[in-house]
Write a protein that holds these residues in place. Structure first.
Motif, mmCIF file in Angstrom:
data_model
loop_
_atom_site.group_PDB
_atom_site.id
_atom_site.type_symbol
_atom_site.label_atom_id
_atom_site.label_comp_id
_atom_site.label_asym_id
_atom_site.label_seq_id
_atom_site.Cartn_x
_atom_site.Cartn_y
_atom_site.Cartn_z
ATOM 1 N N ALA A 196 0.842 -1.204 0.000
ATOM 2 C CA ALA A 196 0.000 0.000 0.000
ATOM 3 C C ALA A 196 0.874 1.250 0.000
ATOM 4 C CB ALA A 196 -0.929 -0.004 1.212
ATOM 5 N N ALA A 197 1.927 1.244 0.817
ATOM 6 C CA ALA A 197 2.842 2.391 0.866
ATOM 7 C C ALA A 197 3.587 2.546 -0.459
ATOM 8 C CB ALA A 197 3.828 2.220 2.016
ATOM 9 N N GLU A 198 3.978 1.439 -1.072
ATOM 10 C CA GLU A 198 4.682 1.493 -2.353
ATOM 11 C C GLU A 198 3.784 2.057 -3.449
ATOM 12 O OE1 GLU A 198 5.960 -2.521 -2.866
ATOM 13 O OE2 GLU A 198 7.496 -2.382 -1.289
ATOM 14 N N MET A 199 2.493 1.721 -3.401
ATOM 15 C CA MET A 199 1.537 2.261 -4.375
ATOM 16 C C MET A 199 1.461 3.782 -4.264
ATOM 17 S SD MET A 199 -1.550 -0.548 -4.004
ATOM 18 C CE MET A 199 -2.716 0.402 -5.006
ATOM 19 N N ILE A 200 1.349 4.267 -3.015
ATOM 20 C CA ILE A 200 1.278 5.707 -2.789
ATOM 21 C C ILE A 200 2.569 6.380 -3.255
ATOM 22 C CG2 ILE A 200 1.053 7.531 -1.062
ATOM 23 C CD1 ILE A 200 -1.497 5.998 -1.385
ATOM 24 N N SER A 201 3.700 5.810 -2.907
ATOM 25 C CA SER A 201 4.994 6.380 -3.279
ATOM 26 C C SER A 201 5.152 6.434 -4.802
ATOM 27 C CB SER A 201 6.125 5.551 -2.654
ATOM 28 O OG SER A 201 7.386 6.045 -3.049
ATOM 29 N N TYR A 202 4.757 5.355 -5.460
ATOM 30 C CA TYR A 202 4.908 5.263 -6.918
ATOM 31 C C TYR A 202 4.056 6.309 -7.638
ATOM 32 C CZ TYR A 202 4.723 3.283 -11.633
ATOM 33 O OH TYR A 202 4.781 3.116 -13.001
ATOM 34 N N LYS A 203 2.830 6.510 -7.157
ATOM 35 C CA LYS A 203 1.904 7.418 -7.840
ATOM 36 C C LYS A 203 2.119 8.883 -7.474
ATOM 37 C CE LYS A 203 -1.353 6.506 -10.001
ATOM 38 N NZ LYS A 203 -1.640 6.433 -11.446
ATOM 39 N N THR A 204 2.693 9.150 -6.305
ATOM 40 C CA THR A 204 2.841 10.532 -5.860
ATOM 41 C C THR A 204 4.267 11.044 -5.937
ATOM 42 O OG1 THR A 204 3.214 9.874 -3.554
ATOM 43 C CG2 THR A 204 0.930 10.257 -4.249
ATOM 44 N N GLU A 205 5.234 10.140 -6.160
ATOM 45 C CA GLU A 205 6.666 10.480 -6.202
ATOM 46 C C GLU A 205 7.194 10.932 -4.839
ATOM 47 O OE1 GLU A 205 7.386 13.209 -9.398
ATOM 48 O OE2 GLU A 205 6.858 11.754 -10.936
ATOM 49 N N LEU A 206 6.440 10.654 -3.766
ATOM 50 C CA LEU A 206 6.957 10.853 -2.422
ATOM 51 C C LEU A 206 7.863 9.672 -2.077
ATOM 52 C CD1 LEU A 206 3.729 11.946 -0.505
ATOM 53 C CD2 LEU A 206 5.669 13.403 -1.086
ATOM 54 N N SER A 207 8.870 9.915 -1.265
ATOM 55 C CA SER A 207 9.755 8.821 -0.882
ATOM 56 C C SER A 207 8.983 7.795 -0.063
ATOM 57 C CB SER A 207 10.941 9.348 -0.059
ATOM 58 O OG SER A 207 10.499 9.775 1.212
ATOM 59 N N ILE A 208 9.419 6.541 -0.142
ATOM 60 C CA ILE A 208 8.751 5.495 0.612
ATOM 61 C C ILE A 208 8.852 5.779 2.106
ATOM 62 C CG2 ILE A 208 10.789 3.993 0.754
ATOM 63 C CD1 ILE A 208 7.118 2.879 0.227
ATOM 64 N N GLU A 209 9.939 6.405 2.546
ATOM 65 C CA GLU A 209 10.093 6.753 3.957
ATOM 66 C C GLU A 209 9.052 7.775 4.391
ATOM 67 O OE1 GLU A 209 13.681 5.041 2.345
ATOM 68 O OE2 GLU A 209 12.609 6.867 1.748
ATOM 69 N N LYS A 210 8.811 8.772 3.539
ATOM 70 C CA LYS A 210 7.825 9.807 3.848
ATOM 71 C C LYS A 210 6.417 9.217 3.899
ATOM 72 C CE LYS A 210 6.595 14.203 4.356
ATOM 73 N NZ LYS A 210 6.985 14.990 5.549
ATOM 74 N N VAL A 211 6.105 8.377 2.928
ATOM 75 C CA VAL A 211 4.780 7.757 2.888
ATOM 76 C C VAL A 211 4.570 6.877 4.115
ATOM 77 C CG1 VAL A 211 3.313 6.128 1.648
ATOM 78 C CG2 VAL A 211 4.627 7.839 0.381
ATOM 79 N N THR A 212 5.580 6.102 4.465
ATOM 80 C CA THR A 212 5.470 5.216 5.618
ATOM 81 C C THR A 212 5.241 6.018 6.893
ATOM 82 O OG1 THR A 212 6.918 3.581 4.579
ATOM 83 C CG2 THR A 212 6.645 3.438 6.968
ATOM 84 N N ASP A 213 5.920 7.149 7.017
ATOM 85 C CA ASP A 213 5.778 7.990 8.210
ATOM 86 C C ASP A 213 4.368 8.571 8.312
ATOM 87 O OD1 ASP A 213 6.828 9.458 10.526
ATOM 88 O OD2 ASP A 213 6.553 11.221 9.258
ATOM 89 N N LEU A 214 3.793 8.993 7.180
ATOM 90 C CA LEU A 214 2.482 9.629 7.177
ATOM 91 C C LEU A 214 1.338 8.623 7.187
ATOM 92 C CD1 LEU A 214 3.079 12.453 4.525
ATOM 93 C CD2 LEU A 214 2.806 12.757 6.976
ATOM 94 N N PHE A 215 1.581 7.476 6.544
ATOM 95 C CA PHE A 215 0.504 6.578 6.165
ATOM 96 C C PHE A 215 0.483 5.289 6.972
ATOM 97 C CE2 PHE A 215 -1.164 3.766 2.523
ATOM 98 C CZ PHE A 215 -2.478 4.114 2.739
ATOM 99 N N CYS A 216 1.611 4.906 7.504
ATOM 100 C CA CYS A 216 1.729 3.578 8.117
ATOM 101 C C CYS A 216 2.331 3.619 9.520
ATOM 102 C CB CYS A 216 2.584 2.662 7.237
ATOM 103 S SG CYS A 216 2.034 2.525 5.534
ATOM 104 N N ASN A 217 2.035 4.647 10.265
ATOM 105 C CA ASN A 217 2.684 4.792 11.576
ATOM 106 C C ASN A 217 1.730 4.628 12.745
ATOM 107 O OD1 ASN A 217 1.210 7.111 11.356
ATOM 108 N ND2 ASN A 217 2.854 8.499 11.973
ATOM 109 N N GLU A 218 0.515 4.131 12.492
ATOM 110 C CA GLU A 218 -0.441 3.957 13.567
ATOM 111 C C GLU A 218 -0.693 2.477 13.816
ATOM 112 O OE1 GLU A 218 -3.952 6.194 12.847
ATOM 113 O OE2 GLU A 218 -2.894 8.076 12.541
ATOM 114 N N ILE A 219 -1.309 2.183 14.953
ATOM 115 C CA ILE A 219 -1.672 0.816 15.284
ATOM 116 C C ILE A 219 -3.146 0.766 15.628
ATOM 117 C CG2 ILE A 219 0.646 0.221 16.103
ATOM 118 C CD1 ILE A 219 -0.419 0.534 18.967
#
Length: 206
Positions: A41-64
Motif C-alpha cells: 500500500a505504501a509502495e503504491m502511494i509512493s509510486y503514484k505521488t513520487e513521495l519517498s517510501i520513507e515519507k509515505v510510511t511515516d504519514l501513512f503507516c505509523n499507527e496501530i
C-alpha cells in the motif's frame, strides 16, 4: 472520488486491512503477510505521488489498531462582517486550525490552535459543519480526515509572529486572498459566512 483516483481508495483500504490485521492477528505467518500488504500500500502511494517510501510510511503507516480518520479543526472568527484568516509561510491563507492533539478535546484544540496561529483568545460558540475532507478539498490524502468547523468569538489577544503563520487579517467574502485549498476553499469560507449570518444555524455534516 474521481475514477482516476480509484487506486488511492484501494491503497487506503489495503492499508486499513493490514493495520487491523497487524493489531489483532496472532499467527506469525499472517502477521508477515499483513506487514507485506501494508508495504505494498505504501509502495503504491509512493509510486503514484513520487513521495519517498520513507515519507509515505511515516504519514501513512505509523499507527496501530483499527484505522480511524484524523480530526482537523478550523475556527471561523468574525469582526465587522469579515472573517479572520492566517497566512501560511507559502503565502496562502487559511482559517486557523490543525490536527487535534490526543490530549485535548475538539473544543480545546480549536481554542489552542487559534491562540498559536492567530494570537487570539476565543470562546467556541457553535459547530458549523462536520465534513469528510475528501468530499470537499484537494488534493485527496492517503488517509481519511474529518474536518470540524467551529464558529468562535474573540475575547482578547493579538497576532504575534510564530513558527506556523506569518500574518493574520480579516477579509470580506468578496476580497478573499489566495487560499490554502488543501485546508479550506471558497465554498467552505462561504459556508462559515452563512452560519455567521444565521440566527438558528444547524450544523452541516456529510
Amino acid at each position: 472520488m474521481n475514477k482516476n483516483e480509484k487506486w488511492l481508495q484501494w491503497a487506503v483500504e489495503l492499508q486499513a486491512i493490514a493495520q487491523s490485521g497487524l493489531f489483532y492477528g496472532k499467527d506469525r505467518f499472517d502477521l508477515e503477510r499483513y506487514a507485506r500488504i501494508r508495504e505494498i500500500a505504501a509502495e503504491m502511494i509512493s509510486y503514484k505521488t513520487e513521495l519517498s517510501i520513507e515519507k509515505v510510511t511515516d504519514l501513512f503507516c505509523n499507527e496501530i489498531g483499527y484505522q480511524t480518520p484524523k480530526i482537523d479543526t478550523r475556527a471561523a472568527i468574525f469582526r465587522d462582517g469579515k472573517i479572520l484568516l492566517v497566512q501560511e509561510a507559502n503565502g496562502t491563507w487559511a482559517l486557523p486550525g490543525g490536527w487535534v492533539d490526543v490530549t485535548v478535546s475538539v473544543m480545546e484544540n480549536t481554542i489552542k490552535e487559534v491562540k498559536e496561529e492567530a494570537g487570539l483568545d476565543v470562546k467556541v460558540k457553535r459547530v458549523i459543519a462536520i465534513q469528510d475532507r475528501e468530499k470537499h478539498n484537494l488534493p485527496i490524502y492517503a488517509y481519511k480526515v474529518c474536518k470540524i468547523f467551529m464558529q468562535c468569538e474573540a475575547t482578547g489577544g493579538a497576532f504575534l509572529p510564530n513558527i506556523e503563520t506569518i500574518g493574520a487579517d480579516y477579509f470580506g467574502l468578496d476580497e478573499l486572498p489566495c487560499l490554502a485549498e488543501e485546508k479550506n476553499n471558497r465554498e467552505q469560507i462561504e459556508m462559515c459566512f452563512q452560519a455567521m449570518r444565521s440566527e438558528h444555524w444547524e450544523a452541516l455534516y456529510d
